[in-house]
Design a protein around this motif. Structure first.
Motif, PDB file in Angstrom:
ATOM      1  N   GLU A  41      13.575   5.009  -5.323  1.00 48.68           N
ATOM      2  CA  GLU A  41      12.711   4.253  -4.421  1.00 48.68           C
ATOM      3  C   GLU A  41      12.458   5.024  -3.126  1.00 48.68           C
ATOM      4  O   GLU A  41      11.369   4.973  -2.566  1.00 48.68           O
ATOM      5  CB  GLU A  41      13.377   2.908  -4.099  1.00 48.68           C
ATOM      6  N   ARG A  42      13.472   5.747  -2.667  1.00 55.09           N
ATOM      7  CA  ARG A  42      13.381   6.504  -1.415  1.00 55.09           C
ATOM      8  C   ARG A  42      13.994   7.890  -1.595  1.00 55.09           C
ATOM      9  O   ARG A  42      14.811   8.102  -2.472  1.00 55.09           O
ATOM     10  CB  ARG A  42      14.122   5.788  -0.290  1.00 55.09           C
ATOM     11  N   GLU A  51       6.956   5.257  -2.874  1.00 53.16           N
ATOM     12  CA  GLU A  51       5.800   4.449  -3.273  1.00 53.16           C
ATOM     13  C   GLU A  51       5.268   3.763  -2.023  1.00 53.16           C
ATOM     14  O   GLU A  51       5.741   2.701  -1.630  1.00 53.16           O
ATOM     15  CB  GLU A  51       6.186   3.416  -4.332  1.00 53.16           C
ATOM     16  N   PRO A  52       4.280   4.384  -1.349  1.00 53.19           N
ATOM     17  CA  PRO A  52       3.780   3.863  -0.075  1.00 53.19           C
ATOM     18  C   PRO A  52       3.270   2.428  -0.141  1.00 53.19           C
ATOM     19  O   PRO A  52       3.343   1.703   0.839  1.00 53.19           O
ATOM     20  CB  PRO A  52       2.652   4.818   0.296  1.00 53.19           C
ATOM     21  N   GLU A  53       2.742   2.019  -1.285  1.00 51.97           N
ATOM     22  CA  GLU A  53       2.252   0.650  -1.456  1.00 51.97           C
ATOM     23  C   GLU A  53       2.339   0.303  -2.941  1.00 51.97           C
ATOM     24  O   GLU A  53       2.344   1.201  -3.783  1.00 51.97           O
ATOM     25  CB  GLU A  53       0.817   0.510  -0.956  1.00 51.97           C
ATOM     26  N   PRO A  54       2.410  -0.987  -3.269  1.00 57.41           N
ATOM     27  CA  PRO A  54       2.479  -1.381  -4.681  1.00 57.41           C
ATOM     28  C   PRO A  54       1.254  -0.872  -5.448  1.00 57.41           C
ATOM     29  O   PRO A  54       0.128  -0.946  -4.974  1.00 57.41           O
ATOM     30  CB  PRO A  54       2.492  -2.910  -4.627  1.00 57.41           C
ATOM     31  N   PHE A  56       0.542   2.190  -6.097  1.00 61.47           N
ATOM     32  CA  PHE A  56       0.055   3.457  -5.538  1.00 61.47           C
ATOM     33  C   PHE A  56      -0.239   4.485  -6.626  1.00 61.47           C
ATOM     34  O   PHE A  56      -1.228   5.207  -6.567  1.00 61.47           O
ATOM     35  CB  PHE A  56       1.084   4.007  -4.546  1.00 61.47           C
ATOM     36  N   TYR A  57       0.612   4.573  -7.638  1.00 62.73           N
ATOM     37  CA  TYR A  57       0.472   5.630  -8.633  1.00 62.73           C
ATOM     38  C   TYR A  57      -0.586   5.354  -9.704  1.00 62.73           C
ATOM     39  O   TYR A  57      -0.784   6.164 -10.590  1.00 62.73           O
ATOM     40  CB  TYR A  57       1.831   5.951  -9.268  1.00 62.73           C
ATOM     41  N   GLY A 119      -0.540  10.058   0.014  1.00 58.18           N
ATOM     42  CA  GLY A 119       0.589   9.244   0.451  1.00 58.18           C
ATOM     43  C   GLY A 119       0.703   9.088   1.953  1.00 58.18           C
ATOM     44  O   GLY A 119       1.501   8.294   2.441  1.00 58.18           O
TER      45      GLY A 119
END
Length: 134
Positions: A41-42, A51-54, A56-57, A119
């Protein structure tokens, strides 16, 4: 602790954190057939969110599509020239095998490029508090 890489390009190629260039982006080897896509996660070094925002990928799908297209074109070109224009089934089989074998790398680099380009994270050498000192 990993050595810091000053170059964004080298850090991207080694799939390191875009902020500190030290933490690994993926938790398992690309050769692990089940967990090659798992990311923490980090960042374990600087605590940068991976993951800067839900969702994102989801954008990485477009990058992966470009990789898949390149894999298919290069494989088709090589088959044509090395095997002197064989039957269609040879092309189909060759492209399918290449695409499956390169899926882990394609996915990982798609996510890495997505994080580096979109990102919103800039390289900050030693401007963070290490994870152990909080």
């Amino acid at each position: 602790m990993m050595a810091t890489i000053d170059s964004n390009t080298l850090a991207l190629l080694q799939q390191r954190c875009p902020r500190c260039h030290e933490g690994q982006l993926f938790t398992h080897s690309a050769f692990n057939p089940v967990r090659f896509a798992e990311m923490p996660e980090r960042c374990p070094v600087c605590s940068q969110a991976y993951e800067p925002e839900p969702g994102f990928y989801w954008g990485a799908m477009f990058i992966s599509y470009a990789f898949s297209t390149a894999i298919m074109l290069v494989t088709g070109f090589l088959v044509y020239h090395l095997l002197h224009d064989p039957a269609v089934w040879v092309y189909v089989t060759s492209v399918a095998v290449a695409a499956v074998l390169l899926t882990p790398l394609s996915l990982r680099y798609s996510r890495t490029i997505m994080l580096y380009l979109f990102g919103g994270v800039q390289y900050q050498p030693r401007r963070y508090q290490p994870a152990g000192n909080r």
